[in-house]
Design a protein around this motif. Structure first.
Motif, PDB file in Angstrom:
ATOM      1  N   ILE A 185      86.700  54.160  27.339  1.00  0.00           N
ATOM      2  CA  ILE A 185      87.117  53.584  26.065  1.00  0.00           C
ATOM      3  C   ILE A 185      87.057  54.658  24.986  1.00  0.00           C
ATOM      4  N   ASN A 186      85.977  55.446  25.009  1.00  0.00           N
ATOM      5  CA  ASN A 186      85.813  56.503  24.025  1.00  0.00           C
ATOM      6  C   ASN A 186      84.746  57.476  24.495  1.00  0.00           C
ATOM      7  N   SER A 187      84.803  58.710  24.029  1.00  0.00           N
ATOM      8  CA  SER A 187      83.784  59.726  24.269  1.00  0.00           C
ATOM      9  C   SER A 187      83.581  60.479  22.959  1.00  0.00           C
ATOM     10  N   PHE A 188      82.325  60.573  22.518  1.00  0.00           N
ATOM     11  CA  PHE A 188      82.059  61.169  21.214  1.00  0.00           C
ATOM     12  C   PHE A 188      80.583  61.532  21.081  1.00  0.00           C
ATOM     13  N   ILE A 189      80.267  62.239  20.006  1.00  0.00           N
ATOM     14  CA  ILE A 189      78.885  62.541  19.647  1.00  0.00           C
ATOM     15  C   ILE A 189      78.580  61.738  18.387  1.00  0.00           C
ATOM     16  N   PRO A 190      77.720  60.733  18.493  1.00  0.00           N
ATOM     17  CA  PRO A 190      77.409  59.960  17.288  1.00  0.00           C
ATOM     18  C   PRO A 190      76.371  60.673  16.413  1.00  0.00           C
ATOM     19  N   LYS A 191      76.439  60.391  15.144  1.00  0.00           N
ATOM     20  CA  LYS A 191      75.493  60.926  14.161  1.00  0.00           C
ATOM     21  C   LYS A 191      75.400  62.444  14.285  1.00  0.00           C
ATOM     22  N   ASP A 192      74.173  62.973  14.334  1.00  0.00           N
ATOM     23  CA  ASP A 192      73.985  64.425  14.381  1.00  0.00           C
ATOM     24  C   ASP A 192      73.821  64.962  15.802  1.00  0.00           C
ATOM     25  N   GLY A 193      73.903  64.095  16.795  1.00  0.00           N
ATOM     26  CA  GLY A 193      73.828  64.535  18.182  1.00  0.00           C
ATOM     27  C   GLY A 193      72.421  64.694  18.731  1.00  0.00           C
ATOM     28  N   THR A 194      71.402  64.422  17.920  1.00  0.00           N
ATOM     29  CA  THR A 194      70.048  64.471  18.469  1.00  0.00           C
ATOM     30  C   THR A 194      69.828  63.237  19.339  1.00  0.00           C
ATOM     31  N   LYS A 195      68.944  63.370  20.317  1.00  0.00           N
ATOM     32  CA  LYS A 195      68.707  62.248  21.230  1.00  0.00           C
ATOM     33  C   LYS A 195      68.180  61.027  20.469  1.00  0.00           C
ATOM     34  N   GLU A 196      67.335  61.257  19.490  1.00  0.00           N
ATOM     35  CA  GLU A 196      66.774  60.147  18.715  1.00  0.00           C
ATOM     36  C   GLU A 196      67.871  59.421  17.922  1.00  0.00           C
ATOM     37  N   ALA A 197      68.763  60.187  17.308  1.00  0.00           N
ATOM     38  CA  ALA A 197      69.848  59.577  16.527  1.00  0.00           C
ATOM     39  C   ALA A 197      70.782  58.785  17.434  1.00  0.00           C
ATOM     40  N   VAL A 198      71.072  59.330  18.611  1.00  0.00           N
ATOM     41  CA  VAL A 198      71.952  58.638  19.550  1.00  0.00           C
ATOM     42  C   VAL A 198      71.293  57.360  20.054  1.00  0.00           C
ATOM     43  N   ARG A 199      70.000  57.418  20.358  1.00  0.00           N
ATOM     44  CA  ARG A 199      69.284  56.211  20.807  1.00  0.00           C
ATOM     45  C   ARG A 199      69.271  55.145  19.717  1.00  0.00           C
ATOM     46  N   ARG A 200      69.049  55.567  18.467  1.00  0.00           N
ATOM     47  CA  ARG A 200      69.076  54.593  17.360  1.00  0.00           C
ATOM     48  C   ARG A 200      70.461  53.978  17.228  1.00  0.00           C
ATOM     49  N   TYR A 201      71.493  54.797  17.384  1.00  0.00           N
ATOM     50  CA  TYR A 201      72.872  54.294  17.330  1.00  0.00           C
ATOM     51  C   TYR A 201      73.095  53.254  18.420  1.00  0.00           C
ATOM     52  N   LEU A 202      72.685  53.563  19.643  1.00  0.00           N
ATOM     53  CA  LEU A 202      72.881  52.636  20.760  1.00  0.00           C
ATOM     54  C   LEU A 202      72.032  51.371  20.621  1.00  0.00           C
ATOM     55  N   ASP A 203      70.830  51.502  20.048  1.00  0.00           N
ATOM     56  CA  ASP A 203      69.962  50.332  19.880  1.00  0.00           C
ATOM     57  C   ASP A 203      70.628  49.250  19.036  1.00  0.00           C
ATOM     58  N   GLY A 204      71.613  49.639  18.222  1.00  0.00           N
ATOM     59  CA  GLY A 204      72.308  48.658  17.385  1.00  0.00           C
ATOM     60  C   GLY A 204      73.172  47.690  18.169  1.00  0.00           C
ATOM     61  N   PHE A 205      73.594  48.049  19.383  1.00  0.00           N
ATOM     62  CA  PHE A 205      74.502  47.166  20.122  1.00  0.00           C
ATOM     63  C   PHE A 205      74.299  47.165  21.640  1.00  0.00           C
ATOM     64  N   ALA A 206      73.369  47.982  22.133  1.00  0.00           N
ATOM     65  CA  ALA A 206      73.231  48.089  23.593  1.00  0.00           C
ATOM     66  C   ALA A 206      71.759  48.189  23.992  1.00  0.00           C
ATOM     67  N   THR A 207      71.504  47.885  25.244  1.00  0.00           N
ATOM     68  CA  THR A 207      70.151  47.993  25.799  1.00  0.00           C
ATOM     69  C   THR A 207      70.197  48.888  27.025  1.00  0.00           C
ATOM     70  N   PRO A 208      69.075  49.578  27.347  1.00  0.00           N
ATOM     71  CA  PRO A 208      69.057  50.409  28.550  1.00  0.00           C
ATOM     72  C   PRO A 208      69.397  49.592  29.792  1.00  0.00           C
ATOM     73  N   PHE A 209      70.141  50.202  30.695  1.00  0.00           N
ATOM     74  CA  PHE A 209      70.620  49.513  31.895  1.00  0.00           C
ATOM     75  C   PHE A 209      70.211  50.339  33.112  1.00  0.00           C
ATOM     76  N   LYS A 210      69.526  49.714  34.050  1.00  0.00           N
ATOM     77  CA  LYS A 210      69.063  50.423  35.243  1.00  0.00           C
ATOM     78  C   LYS A 210      69.636  49.875  36.541  1.00  0.00           C
ATOM     79  N   GLY A 211      70.535  48.925  36.460  1.00  0.00           N
ATOM     80  CA  GLY A 211      71.107  48.320  37.653  1.00  0.00           C
ATOM     81  C   GLY A 211      72.332  49.062  38.171  1.00  0.00           C
ATOM     82  N   LEU A 212      73.023  48.405  39.088  1.00  0.00           N
ATOM     83  CA  LEU A 212      74.291  48.944  39.611  1.00  0.00           C
ATOM     84  C   LEU A 212      75.418  48.395  38.751  1.00  0.00           C
ATOM     85  N   LEU A 213      76.412  49.221  38.509  1.00  0.00           N
ATOM     86  CA  LEU A 213      77.554  48.745  37.722  1.00  0.00           C
ATOM     87  C   LEU A 213      78.312  47.683  38.522  1.00  0.00           C
ATOM     88  N   PRO A 214      78.777  46.638  37.829  1.00  0.00           N
ATOM     89  CA  PRO A 214      79.455  45.546  38.545  1.00  0.00           C
ATOM     90  C   PRO A 214      80.785  45.969  39.159  1.00  0.00           C
TER      91      PRO A 214
END
Length: 147
Positions: free
Chosen positions: A118-147
């Motif tokens: 759908i898209n590929s990009f670097i959100p915010k400043d590209g630090t791992k913490e900033a990216v995790r905060r960005y993802l926390d707004g709409f997604a949760t960690p996923f450890k299963g198999l993709l459907p």
């Protein structure tokens, strides 16, 4: 004995009408085949973290619109994303990948049985913490198999 020479009339531009008709027909056939050709894009294998296999993803030209870093994010994900996040409201997944400019995200979704970028990009400043905060707004960690 008389010899008759046949000639075809030419249009004002010097082209035969038959040639113009042939060009139009070829262009019409190519236009009709375009959707099929686009669906047959090569897929790119993305290894899933934790040895959970691979997923084949069709890359989307839309990823380049406004995101010049998209090719780098793709390469990072092809080397293997560190984590996967699942969108809370939809069956979209975010691959978190490290690249030379920081941490990037590739969003993928299964459309008509095919995994599409759908898209590929670097959100915010590209630090791992900033990216995790960005993802926390709409997604949760996923450890299963993709459907």
């Amino acid at each position: 004995m008389t010899t008759t020479i046949a000639s075809s009339k030419k249009t004002r531009g010097g082209k035969s009408p038959l040639l113009l008709v042939a060009i139009v027909l070829v262009l019409a056939v190519l236009a009709a085949m375009l959707p099929t050709l686009l669906q047959q894009q090569p897929t790119h294998s993305i290894p899933l973290p934790g040895g959970r296999g691979n997923v084949s993803v069709h890359y989307n030209p839309h990823a380049f619109q406004g995101h010049p870093e998209a090719p780098l994010v793709r390469l990072g994900c092809e080397s293997g994303p560190e984590m996967i996040f699942k969108h809370r409201g939809e069956d979209k997944f975010a691959f978190l990948c490290f690249i030379e400019k920081g941490w990037g995200i590739m969003i993928v979704q299964k459309i008509k049985g095919v995994w599409e970028e759908i898209n590929s990009f670097i959100p915010k400043d590209g630090t791992k913490e900033a990216v995790r905060r960005y993802l926390d707004g709409f997604a949760t960690p996923f450890k299963g198999l993709l459907p």
